[in-house]
Design a protein around this motif. Structure first.
Motif, PDB file in Angstrom:
ATOM      1  N   SER A  92       0.866  -1.174   0.000  1.00  0.00           N
ATOM      2  CA  SER A  92       0.000   0.000   0.000  1.00  0.00           C
ATOM      3  C   SER A  92       0.913   1.237   0.000  1.00  0.00           C
ATOM      4  O   SER A  92       2.134   1.108  -0.042  1.00  0.00           O
ATOM      5  N   LYS A  93       0.316   2.433   0.048  1.00  0.00           N
ATOM      6  CA  LYS A  93       1.153   3.644   0.019  1.00  0.00           C
ATOM      7  C   LYS A  93       0.868   4.517   1.239  1.00  0.00           C
ATOM      8  O   LYS A  93      -0.262   4.551   1.725  1.00  0.00           O
ATOM      9  N   ILE A  94       1.896   5.227   1.689  1.00  0.00           N
ATOM     10  CA  ILE A  94       1.743   6.120   2.847  1.00  0.00           C
ATOM     11  C   ILE A  94       0.739   7.218   2.499  1.00  0.00           C
ATOM     12  O   ILE A  94       0.762   7.740   1.382  1.00  0.00           O
ATOM     13  N   LYS A  95      -0.130   7.546   3.451  1.00  0.00           N
ATOM     14  CA  LYS A  95      -1.156   8.556   3.154  1.00  0.00           C
ATOM     15  C   LYS A  95      -0.770   9.914   3.752  1.00  0.00           C
ATOM     16  O   LYS A  95      -0.965  10.163   4.920  1.00  0.00           O
ATOM     17  N   HIS A  96      -0.208  10.755   2.908  1.00  0.00           N
ATOM     18  CA  HIS A  96       0.164  12.113   3.340  1.00  0.00           C
ATOM     19  C   HIS A  96      -1.102  12.956   3.438  1.00  0.00           C
ATOM     20  O   HIS A  96      -2.091  12.686   2.761  1.00  0.00           O
ATOM     21  N   GLU A  97      -1.043  14.014   4.228  1.00  0.00           N
ATOM     22  CA  GLU A  97      -2.179  14.938   4.311  1.00  0.00           C
ATOM     23  C   GLU A  97      -2.421  15.569   2.923  1.00  0.00           C
ATOM     24  O   GLU A  97      -1.474  16.019   2.269  1.00  0.00           O
ATOM     25  N   GLY A  98      -3.652  15.520   2.479  1.00  0.00           N
ATOM     26  CA  GLY A  98      -3.998  16.115   1.192  1.00  0.00           C
ATOM     27  C   GLY A  98      -3.644  15.240  -0.004  1.00  0.00           C
ATOM     28  O   GLY A  98      -3.646  15.708  -1.144  1.00  0.00           O
ATOM     29  N   ILE A  99      -3.361  13.947   0.251  1.00  0.00           N
ATOM     30  CA  ILE A  99      -2.938  13.047  -0.837  1.00  0.00           C
ATOM     31  C   ILE A  99      -3.997  12.949  -1.942  1.00  0.00           C
ATOM     32  O   ILE A  99      -3.689  12.677  -3.097  1.00  0.00           O
ATOM     33  N   GLU A 100      -5.261  13.235  -1.567  1.00  0.00           N
ATOM     34  CA  GLU A 100      -6.353  13.156  -2.569  1.00  0.00           C
ATOM     35  C   GLU A 100      -6.179  14.192  -3.682  1.00  0.00           C
ATOM     36  O   GLU A 100      -6.813  14.089  -4.732  1.00  0.00           O
ATOM     37  N   HIS A 101      -5.286  15.163  -3.473  1.00  0.00           N
ATOM     38  CA  HIS A 101      -5.048  16.162  -4.521  1.00  0.00           C
ATOM     39  C   HIS A 101      -3.952  15.716  -5.495  1.00  0.00           C
ATOM     40  O   HIS A 101      -3.540  16.478  -6.362  1.00  0.00           O
ATOM     41  N   THR A 102      -3.444  14.488  -5.286  1.00  0.00           N
ATOM     42  CA  THR A 102      -2.354  14.002  -6.135  1.00  0.00           C
ATOM     43  C   THR A 102      -2.784  12.729  -6.875  1.00  0.00           C
ATOM     44  O   THR A 102      -3.767  12.096  -6.486  1.00  0.00           O
ATOM     45  N   LEU A 103      -2.031  12.375  -7.892  1.00  0.00           N
ATOM     46  CA  LEU A 103      -2.266  11.106  -8.598  1.00  0.00           C
ATOM     47  C   LEU A 103      -0.934  10.375  -8.695  1.00  0.00           C
ATOM     48  O   LEU A 103       0.117  11.012  -8.815  1.00  0.00           O
ATOM     49  N   SER A 104      -1.005   9.015  -8.668  1.00  0.00           N
ATOM     50  CA  SER A 104       0.241   8.243  -8.732  1.00  0.00           C
ATOM     51  C   SER A 104       0.211   7.248  -9.880  1.00  0.00           C
ATOM     52  O   SER A 104      -0.801   6.585 -10.117  1.00  0.00           O
ATOM     53  N   ILE A 105       1.338   7.112 -10.545  1.00  0.00           N
ATOM     54  CA  ILE A 105       1.464   6.112 -11.614  1.00  0.00           C
ATOM     55  C   ILE A 105       1.569   4.711 -10.990  1.00  0.00           C
ATOM     56  O   ILE A 105       1.379   3.704 -11.674  1.00  0.00           O
ATOM     57  N   CYS A 106       1.827   4.647  -9.710  1.00  0.00           N
ATOM     58  CA  CYS A 106       1.959   3.349  -9.034  1.00  0.00           C
ATOM     59  C   CYS A 106       0.662   2.951  -8.322  1.00  0.00           C
ATOM     60  O   CYS A 106       0.682   2.179  -7.361  1.00  0.00           O
ATOM     61  N   GLY A 107      -0.452   3.490  -8.771  1.00  0.00           N
ATOM     62  CA  GLY A 107      -1.725   3.149  -8.145  1.00  0.00           C
ATOM     63  C   GLY A 107      -2.525   2.197  -9.009  1.00  0.00           C
ATOM     64  O   GLY A 107      -1.970   1.335  -9.691  1.00  0.00           O
ATOM     65  N   SER A 108      -3.837   2.390  -9.012  1.00  0.00           N
ATOM     66  CA  SER A 108      -4.706   1.494  -9.786  1.00  0.00           C
ATOM     67  C   SER A 108      -4.608   1.857 -11.274  1.00  0.00           C
ATOM     68  O   SER A 108      -4.218   2.979 -11.626  1.00  0.00           O
ATOM     69  N   PRO A 109      -5.001   0.935 -12.159  1.00  0.00           N
ATOM     70  CA  PRO A 109      -5.017   1.261 -13.594  1.00  0.00           C
ATOM     71  C   PRO A 109      -5.895   2.493 -13.869  1.00  0.00           C
ATOM     72  O   PRO A 109      -5.546   3.315 -14.719  1.00  0.00           O
ATOM     73  N   GLN A 110      -6.986   2.649 -13.130  1.00  0.00           N
ATOM     74  CA  GLN A 110      -7.883   3.797 -13.337  1.00  0.00           C
ATOM     75  C   GLN A 110      -7.156   5.106 -13.021  1.00  0.00           C
ATOM     76  O   GLN A 110      -7.386   6.132 -13.652  1.00  0.00           O
ATOM     77  N   GLU A 111      -6.259   5.046 -12.027  1.00  0.00           N
ATOM     78  CA  GLU A 111      -5.518   6.252 -11.654  1.00  0.00           C
ATOM     79  C   GLU A 111      -4.560   6.671 -12.781  1.00  0.00           C
ATOM     80  O   GLU A 111      -4.403   7.863 -13.070  1.00  0.00           O
ATOM     81  N   ALA A 112      -3.957   5.681 -13.436  1.00  0.00           N
ATOM     82  CA  ALA A 112      -3.054   5.984 -14.563  1.00  0.00           C
ATOM     83  C   ALA A 112      -3.848   6.644 -15.695  1.00  0.00           C
ATOM     84  O   ALA A 112      -3.373   7.593 -16.332  1.00  0.00           O
ATOM     85  N   LEU A 113      -5.073   6.164 -15.915  1.00  0.00           N
ATOM     86  CA  LEU A 113      -5.918   6.760 -16.961  1.00  0.00           C
ATOM     87  C   LEU A 113      -6.304   8.193 -16.596  1.00  0.00           C
ATOM     88  O   LEU A 113      -6.405   9.071 -17.452  1.00  0.00           O
ATOM     89  N   LYS A 114      -6.507   8.414 -15.308  1.00  0.00           N
ATOM     90  CA  LYS A 114      -6.860   9.761 -14.829  1.00  0.00           C
ATOM     91  C   LYS A 114      -5.691  10.738 -15.082  1.00  0.00           C
ATOM     92  O   LYS A 114      -5.898  11.898 -15.435  1.00  0.00           O
ATOM     93  N   ILE A 115      -4.453  10.236 -14.889  1.00  0.00           N
ATOM     94  CA  ILE A 115      -3.273  11.084 -15.153  1.00  0.00           C
ATOM     95  C   ILE A 115      -3.288  11.512 -16.623  1.00  0.00           C
ATOM     96  O   ILE A 115      -3.089  12.681 -16.959  1.00  0.00           O
ATOM     97  N   ARG A 116      -3.571  10.534 -17.482  1.00  0.00           N
ATOM     98  CA  ARG A 116      -3.611  10.839 -18.921  1.00  0.00           C
ATOM     99  C   ARG A 116      -4.653  11.935 -19.211  1.00  0.00           C
ATOM    100  O   ARG A 116      -4.375  12.897 -19.927  1.00  0.00           O
ATOM    101  N   GLU A 117      -5.824  11.767 -18.597  1.00  0.00           N
ATOM    102  CA  GLU A 117      -6.919  12.731 -18.814  1.00  0.00           C
ATOM    103  C   GLU A 117      -6.499  14.137 -18.371  1.00  0.00           C
ATOM    104  O   GLU A 117      -6.705  15.115 -19.103  1.00  0.00           O
ATOM    105  N   ARG A 118      -5.836  14.210 -17.204  1.00  0.00           N
ATOM    106  CA  ARG A 118      -5.440  15.524 -16.665  1.00  0.00           C
ATOM    107  C   ARG A 118      -4.339  16.169 -17.527  1.00  0.00           C
ATOM    108  O   ARG A 118      -4.325  17.382 -17.720  1.00  0.00           O
ATOM    109  N   ILE A 119      -3.418  15.356 -18.041  1.00  0.00           N
ATOM    110  CA  ILE A 119      -2.366  15.910 -18.912  1.00  0.00           C
ATOM    111  C   ILE A 119      -3.009  16.418 -20.205  1.00  0.00           C
ATOM    112  O   ILE A 119      -2.695  17.513 -20.683  1.00  0.00           O
ATOM    113  N   GLU A 120      -3.936  15.641 -20.748  1.00  0.00           N
ATOM    114  CA  GLU A 120      -4.620  16.061 -21.982  1.00  0.00           C
ATOM    115  C   GLU A 120      -5.399  17.360 -21.760  1.00  0.00           C
ATOM    116  O   GLU A 120      -5.450  18.216 -22.632  1.00  0.00           O
ATOM    117  N   ASP A 121      -6.033  17.517 -20.584  1.00  0.00           N
ATOM    118  CA  ASP A 121      -6.768  18.751 -20.270  1.00  0.00           C
ATOM    119  C   ASP A 121      -5.824  19.960 -20.339  1.00  0.00           C
ATOM    120  O   ASP A 121      -6.163  21.004 -20.887  1.00  0.00           O
TER     121      ASP A 121
END
Ligand SMILES: Cc1cc2nc3c(=O)[nH]c(=O)nc-3n(C[C@H](O)[C@H](O)[C@H](O)COP(=O)(O)OP(=O)(O)OC[C@H]3O[C@@H](n4cnc5c(N)ncnc54)[C@H](O)[C@@H]3O)c2cc1C
Length: 390
Positions: free
Chosen positions: A106-135
């Protein structure tokens, strides 16, 4: 034939199941996903070079190729002392002789971590990174911060390589689109020398690349918290960004932390060199879920997870008298072997007891990693032979 229940359908779990079947065991693999997600090649999702399909293998296909049973369900609890596993849909399970735990970390939960995205998370999170970069690309400009953290209780639970890879790939992607100058790319990490475990040569090369690519660095500053558009450091300073891509240090899987399994302070399972869980005759563990022992620069990597899986199959077969030989250990296989992709080339990093190498591979490095991805999928499915150690 004895039955082995394998928990986790990732790198370690799949390799263990394949090799247990080769030894002739009755094998059931439990995974909360119905596909095997190949993390090393997921680094191209953010820049749109690959989609989920090309970096996953349906567990159904692996089951058909190798003959193990797959159950898609979530492990909620493990009671090691009475050899019971509790699954979300199928309930209590005790119909097995051996248990192999390969649930990852699992990953350490820093304060405010919900404002970040990680490439080492779920496949859906990786897709979200792509969406945000495209935006941001649609807007035509932006500021993206890339960073990773560590775990002082488990120094090996750091995942910096993929963060460097998506940073360099994003740089090259924006350059290809002709809009790199409109973007600010920032790198941050609490360590003084992030990437130091790869050796001095690698550090120097990373330094040169950061300078060449015009990437600003904030290192040696402990992270206090994240806000929607900033990284706040403990010294009170902060960095603003439209998008924060952060991979925290690893920590133990919640199922392990809530179990009676022997574990380190950080929640990683304590194992013997043979991968047998300390104090439990018929329970083994492999991959990111365990605590590894070795040199200061040790790291948890996919190839080590696979060695552990193969060793477990061998060691259970020896214990059951199916084959002769000595139990095999994981410690002699600790090294760092990493083909770091940069989008337009790569670098081969290797670290062992006596060597620390970094071989730059302009252009070809990128295609080698692409080729490895194809080889990995086909060889896992048994369609082409495996090359030992790859
Ligand atoms: C982005 C990225 C890039 C990487 N690149 C490289 C590289 O280039 N080279 C290298 O050697 N290593 C690399 N690694 C590291 C490597 O991928 C890991 O060390 C390896 O995946 C560990 O395997 P694992 O099976 O222990 O964990 P995982 O692969 O994470 O698998 C864990 C499995 O357990 C399942 N699971 C979790 N919780 C439950 C539950 N409660 N119930 C049921 N199932 C559950 C998950 O769905 C998953 O299938 C990379 C890692 C990442 C994240």
């Amino acid at each position: 034939m004895k039955k082995v229940l394998v928990l986790g359908g990732g790198t370690a779990g799949v390799e263990t199941a394949i090799f247990l079947k080769k030894e002739g065991f009755d094998v059931e693999l439990v995974s909360d996903r119905d596909f095997f997600y190949i993390y090393p090649i997921s680094i191209w999702i953010p820049t749109g070079e690959v989609g989920l399909d090309s970096i996953s293998i349906p567990l159904k296909d692996l089951s058909e190729s190798h003959g193990f049973k797959v159950t898609v369900d979530e492990v909620e609890r493990i009671s090691a002392s009475d050899m019971k596993v509790y699954l979300k849909n199928s309930g209590e399970r005790s119909d097995f002789d051996y248990l192999v735990i390969a649930l990852g970390q699992s990953k350490i939960k820093h304060e405010g971590i919900e404002h970040t995205l990680s490439i080492c998370g779920s496949p859906q999170e990786a897709l979200k990174i792509r969406e945000r970069i495209e935006d941001l690309i649609k807007i035509g400009k932006g500021k993206i911060a890339f960073g990773f953290g560590g775990n002082p209780r488990a120094k090996e639970a750091v995942r910096g390589g993929p963060v460097f890879e998506i940073l360099f790939n994003t740089h090259n992607y924006l350059k290809k689109l002709g809009i790199r100058d409109n973007f600010e790319l920032i790198f941050f990490a609490p360590m003084e020398k992030p990437g130091a475990r790869l050796g001095e040569k690698a550090l120097k090369m990373l330094d040169r690349m950061f300078n060449k690519m015009g990437i600003k660095r904030f290192t040696g500053k402990k992270i206090k918290r994240f806000t929607q558009n900033s990284v706040v450091f403990e010294d009170g300073s902060s960095v603003e960004a439209d998008l924060i891509l952060f991979t925290p240090g690893g920590t133990g899987h919640p199922v392990i932390k809530n179990s009676d399994l022997p574990q380190t302070e950080a929640g990683f399972i304590k194992i013997e060199d043979s991968c047998q869980v300390v104090g439990f005759e018929n329970i083994y563990a492999a991959g990111d879920v365990v605590s590894i022992e070795g040199p200061e620069w040790k790291a948890k990597q996919g190839h080590l997870a696979e060695v552990m899986g193969r060793n477990i199959a061998h060691n259970i077969a020896v214990k059951e008298g199916i084959k002769s030989g000595e139990p095999k250990g994981y410690k002699e296989h600790i090294n760092i072997f990493c083909l770091m992709d940069m989008g337009n080339g790569g670098g081969l990093a290797y670290r062992s007891e006596n060597k620390a190498l970094l071989i730059p591979l302009p252009v070809i490095g990128h295609y080698l990693k692409k080729g490895w991805g194809v080889y990995y999928k086909l060889s896992k499915l048994g369609k082409i032979p495996r090359i030992p150690g790859m």
